[in-house]
Design an enzyme around this catalytic site. Structure first.
Site, PDB file in Angstrom:
ATOM      1  N   SER A  46      -9.991   1.898   2.455  1.00  0.00           N
ATOM      2  CA  SER A  46      -9.074   2.652   1.649  1.00  0.00           C
ATOM      3  C   SER A  46      -8.010   1.807   0.946  1.00  0.00           C
ATOM      4  CB  SER A  46      -8.364   3.676   2.541  1.00  0.00           C
ATOM      5  OG  SER A  46      -7.561   3.021   3.509  1.00  0.00           O
TER       6      SER A  46
ATOM      7  N   SER B 218     -10.423  -0.461   6.730  1.00  0.00           N
ATOM      8  CA  SER B 218      -9.804  -0.398   5.397  1.00  0.00           C
ATOM      9  C   SER B 218      -9.079  -1.641   4.918  1.00  0.00           C
ATOM     10  CB  SER B 218      -8.825   0.772   5.335  1.00  0.00           C
ATOM     11  OG  SER B 218      -9.539   1.953   5.147  1.00  0.00           O
TER      12      SER B 218
ATOM     13  N   LYS C 134       0.853  -1.200   0.000  1.00  0.00           N
ATOM     14  CA  LYS C 134       0.000   0.000   0.000  1.00  0.00           C
ATOM     15  C   LYS C 134       0.886   1.245   0.000  1.00  0.00           C
ATOM     16  CE  LYS C 134      -4.055   1.881   2.512  1.00  0.00           C
ATOM     17  NZ  LYS C 134      -4.964   1.722   3.653  1.00  0.00           N
TER      18      LYS C 134
END
Ligand code: GLN
Length: 492
Positions: free
Chosen positions: A158, A182, A78
């Site tokens: 997210s 998330s 990420k």
């Protein structure tokens, strides 16, 4: 080729150790799928050169018989993990081209164990969002499509890039973070296992902060066993993060027996939200049956302060964000606005922040600054903190009688990109997940079925603090009986 890119970490580990495949071969297969998946927009940066180098080093270790479980496993990271020399922007323009001079502890732990980095993955800006539509790189598209439709769906957020990359076979596992859901929500939307460890289990050092008291790093994997393997590599006691717990990392994989005899699983009555769809209800009931089939006793429990969790999360998270994001001022990182003749330092701050941050981030900063301001602190922030203590107390009471808690992960399957424009409606996505962050507990989403429209649905299991081993074992049992094997049909 196809086969290589659908293996679990556990299976790949055996093949690598048996020299049936090499890390370089595996990595090349993934570099090809990453190249072929551009339309999904999951990767913000691709790092094939780094991957090839790490794969060669992994092959050497495998050859020497020194191969930890993650050795030679290609993963995606990420965007908010700081990776040395590689863009780490947290999905934001304000960190444009920010190349850290250091490596986050979690990624360093993985590289030390021989993992291979395929690239960085898109995400909602500063991890604020539930659909990956607030990213400076544009929305990420799910590889899943509803039956009979070619509408573009969200992978969730997210950590949307992390979910899409794994679901579309563009990584063998991925790294996410979870502040309010998330990891678990995108995992549920894309048919993956997503684990949020206990706050403090995994170091936050080198991870760009959103809300520090809630943020926690975790893995997206194809199987529960893979989550156990990856957590074992990610977790550590870290001197660089004073909030990382001084608790030895157990062998999570060894805990996976699948036997739940004598275990009690709680089903919280407050989670039967108004208007819960019948398919989510049915999934939840089936999950309870699945756990019973493995020997567990399922009992109703009460978490009375649940209804206050979401509103208080949306006070505490923005409050911490407004403070964490104060450092982005046009001086120390990335983006600085062009200034006009006569502009001073105030204009420089204002213009840089106005240009660099997106809408949702600005909304959160304003909300956060408001609830922390002198006149409103007591009315909002301090009350939300009290509620947080009550929520934690609810769980402590419940865990006196049960070993884990079962809930749905999300109130619905994935929605179409662009379909949710009202921020409050978006915040409601987190209804079943935020309580876990508020209490600092570990939670895992396990793929458990398909919706009427053919989309994945997940069930969440919540465990006691630092009891990931038992939580993973419960998830392992659920995974086995749920028997989820669906994959998106390739259209990209
Ligand atoms: N959707 C939640 C939010 O926007 C949670 C995000 C997260 O866990 N990072 O705050």
């Amino acid at each position: 080729m196809t086969e290589l890119t659908t293996l679990s970490i556990a299976d790949a580990r055996e093949k690598l150790r048996a020299k049936e495949i090499s890390a370089s071969e595996l990595t090349e297969a993934y570099i090809a799928t990453v190249e072929g998946g551009d339309v999904l927009n999951a990767y913000s940066v691709k790092t094939p050169e780094i991957a090839r180098e790490q794969a060669a080093a992994a092959d050497k270790r495998l050859g020497d018989g020194d191969a930890p479980s993650m050795c030679g496993i290609p993963i995606g990271v990420k965007d908010l993990y700081c990776t040395k020399g590689v863009n780490s922007q947290s999905g934001s323009n304000i960190l444009r081209d920010f190349k850290p001079t250091y490596e986050s502890t979690v990624t360093q732990n993985l590289w030390d164990d021989g993992a291979v980095m395929l690239g960085k993955l898109s995400m909602d800006e500063f991890a604020m969002g539930s659909s990956n539509e607030t990213s400076c790189y544009g929305p990420v598209i799910s590889p899943w499509r509803a039956k009979g439709s070619d509408a573009k769906l969200t992978p969730g957020g997210s950590s949307g890039g992390s979910a899409t990359a794994l679901a579309a076979d563009m990584a063998m596992a991925t790294l996410g973070t979870d502040t309010g859901g998330s990891i678990r929500q995108p995992a549920a939307f894309t048919g993956l296992v997503g684990l949020k460890p206990t706050w403090g289990r995994v170091s936050r050092w080198g991870i760009i902060a959103f809300a520090s008291s809630l943020d926690q790093a975790g893995p997206f994997t194809r199987t529960v066993r893979d989550a156990a393997i990856m957590l074992g590599s990610m977790a550590s006691i870290d001197d660089k993060d004073s909030t990382s717990a001084e608790i030895e990392v157990p062998d999570y994989e060894a805990a996976l027996t699948g036997d739940l005899k004598g275990k009690r699983i709680g089903v919280p009555k407050e989670y039967v939200a108004d208007g819960m769809s019948s398919e989510i209800k049915a999934l939840w009931e089936k999950g309870a049956d699945d756990l019973r089939a493995k020997g567990a006793e399922v009992v109703e429990i009460s978490l009375p302060h649940t209804k206050y969790a979401l509103p208080s999360y949306y006070i505490i998270a923005p409050a911490e964000a407004s403070s964490n994001l104060a450092r982005y001022d046009g001086v120390r990182y990335g983006q600085r606005a062009e200034l006009a003749q006569g502009d001073g330092i105030t204009e420089m701050y204002e213009k840089s922040r106005a240009e660099g941050f997106g809408h949702e981030v600005k909304r959160r900063i304003m909300m956060g600054a408001y609830v922390l301001s002198a006149g409103y602190y007591d009315a909002y922030y301090s009350r939300a903190q009290k509620i947080r203590t009550l929520i934690k107390g609810d769980f402590e009471t419940a865990f006196e009688n049960v070993d884990a808690i079962l809930t749905p992960t999300t109130p619905s399957p994935a929605f179409e990109l662009g379909a949710v424009s009202d921020p409050v409606e978006m915040y409601l996505q987190d209804i079943f997940t935020v309580t876990v962050n508020m209490a600092g507990l570990p939670g895992i989403s396990v793929p458990a079925g398909l919706s009427e429209t053919g989309l994945p649905l997940g069930l969440q299991l919540i465990g006691k603090a630092f009891d990931e081993a038992n939580l993973l074992n419960t998830a392992y049992a659920l995974e086995d009986t749920a028997g989820f094997t669906a994959k998106p049909e390739k259209w990209w």
